[in-house]
Write an enzyme that holds these catalytic residues in place. Sequence first.
Site, PDB file in Angstrom:
ATOM      1  N   GLU A   5      -5.726   3.172   6.367  1.00 33.53           N
ATOM      2  CA  GLU A   5      -5.443   3.006   4.933  1.00 33.53           C
ATOM      3  C   GLU A   5      -6.295   4.017   4.150  1.00 33.53           C
ATOM      4  O   GLU A   5      -5.880   4.519   3.111  1.00 33.53           O
ATOM      5  CB  GLU A   5      -5.810   1.577   4.498  1.00 33.53           C
ATOM      6  CG  GLU A   5      -5.537   1.313   3.029  1.00 33.53           C
ATOM      7  CD  GLU A   5      -5.669  -0.159   2.652  1.00 33.53           C
ATOM      8  OE1 GLU A   5      -5.313  -1.038   3.474  1.00 33.53           O
ATOM      9  OE2 GLU A   5      -6.140  -0.432   1.530  1.00 33.53           O
ATOM     10  N   CYS A  47     -10.721  -1.604   3.191  1.00 27.28           N
ATOM     11  CA  CYS A  47     -10.107  -1.729   4.518  1.00 27.28           C
ATOM     12  C   CYS A  47      -9.831  -0.346   5.100  1.00 27.28           C
ATOM     13  O   CYS A  47      -9.221   0.505   4.449  1.00 27.28           O
ATOM     14  CB  CYS A  47      -8.804  -2.520   4.424  1.00 27.28           C
ATOM     15  SG  CYS A  47      -9.134  -4.267   4.131  1.00 27.28           S
ATOM     16  N   ARG A  76       0.807  -1.232   0.000  1.00 26.79           N
ATOM     17  CA  ARG A  76       0.000   0.000   0.000  1.00 26.79           C
ATOM     18  C   ARG A  76       0.840   1.282   0.000  1.00 26.79           C
ATOM     19  O   ARG A  76       0.412   2.311   0.536  1.00 26.79           O
ATOM     20  CB  ARG A  76      -0.966   0.055   1.201  1.00 26.79           C
ATOM     21  CG  ARG A  76      -1.939  -1.060   1.299  1.00 26.79           C
ATOM     22  CD  ARG A  76      -2.918  -1.104   0.132  1.00 26.79           C
ATOM     23  NE  ARG A  76      -3.669  -2.332   0.274  1.00 26.79           N
ATOM     24  CZ  ARG A  76      -3.269  -3.502  -0.206  1.00 26.79           C
ATOM     25  NH1 ARG A  76      -2.158  -3.588  -0.925  1.00 26.79           N
ATOM     26  NH2 ARG A  76      -3.967  -4.581  -0.012  1.00 26.79           N
TER      27      ARG A  76
END
Length: 313
Positions: free
Chosen positions: A303, A227, A179
């Site tokens: 996130e 998420c 990420r």
Amino acid sequence: MSLSRSSLLGDLDVEVSLDAQIGASTWFGIGGRADILACPRTESALIELAVRCRDQGVPVRVLGGGANLLVDDGGVDGVVVQLNNEHFKTIRYTANGDITSARVGAGVNLFDLVQETKRRGLHGFEMMAGIPGTAGGGVRMNAGGAWGQLSDCLKTVSMVALDGTHHVFDAESLGFRYRGSDLPHGIITECTVSLQEDDPIKVSDRVKEIFQHKKSTQPMADHSAGCAFKNPVDPSTGRQMSAGALIDKAGLKGRSIGGATVSDQHANFIVTNTGASATDIRRLIDEVRDEVLSRMGVTLEPEVVIWKRSDQA
Ligand SMILES: Cc1cc2nc3c(=O)[nH]c(=O)nc-3n(C[C@H](O)[C@H](O)[C@H](O)COP(=O)(O)OP(=O)(O)OC[C@H]3O[C@@H](n4cnc5c(N)ncnc54)[C@H](O)[C@@H]3O)c2cc1C
């Protein structure tokens, strides 16, 4: 900071909306507005826009598909750029033996790209099945999951930097990781992915398998941004832990603030109900982070990208 549409963008080949409802078009379906939403129709208009914003000290943010984004209820200042004009939505394929290189505009929808590569029998993009958003947002987030991440097939990234200069980066030089990456700030305009010719039925079966898995484990029908937290690393083993499992163990499934709730199906998803506000989601993110830290001793990092006005950031 002086901000007038006419002096900033009026004469550019850019579609401009004032007081644009961007929060409502994110996957959360809620949140504030953008003072200025600018959708350039050409790359040269995008470059000139970046230069003018830099010269006038106007902040620039980039909106992809809004699948990983929470816009604060108070909205955002400056210019929000979105590459949703057809100019930034093209895909060009070049075959070389059994390897096909696809030049993908940043505004291309990831669902469409998965379908298109599946139809062409190209292997290497199946891991993006069920991940919403655009190619630009996918590169910025290095989106992916258990089956791989976008950087696995990424070769180059084209970007207009915030000073208006154009760059093409070799993906290998960008330090892609879970990420994240070392990609500088700027507006991704295109990327190149490298895919392999394969049996279209096999590609289709893999896409179906991944999509079915997601459908059975994630609240895909609800409004969310996927998420909420990144999976943290266990400092003693160096291995990744599941943020969802930690939130579940902390007993937070079903926890609600206002119209925001920790999903019962997947604890790392915060879903919204009727009447939810961005503030509800922010408060719930903070509460989950605090409780996981106090009960499990682990610090979670969001996130979801959260946008606020510059003076409130
Ligand atoms: C139901 C659901 C399931 C999901 N599942 C997954 C999953 O399995 N794996 C996963 O990784 N993610 C998942 N996500 C999150 C999301 O799909 C990804 O993060 C996706 O990459 C976001 O892309 P976007 O275009 O919507 O970006 P946005 O949400 O619009 O923006 C996200 C960030 O990228 C930046 N950005 C966007 N476009 C550009 C550009 N052209 N240039 C520079 N910066 C840009 C934005 O400024 C922002 O910082 C899921 C989300 C939902 C709603």
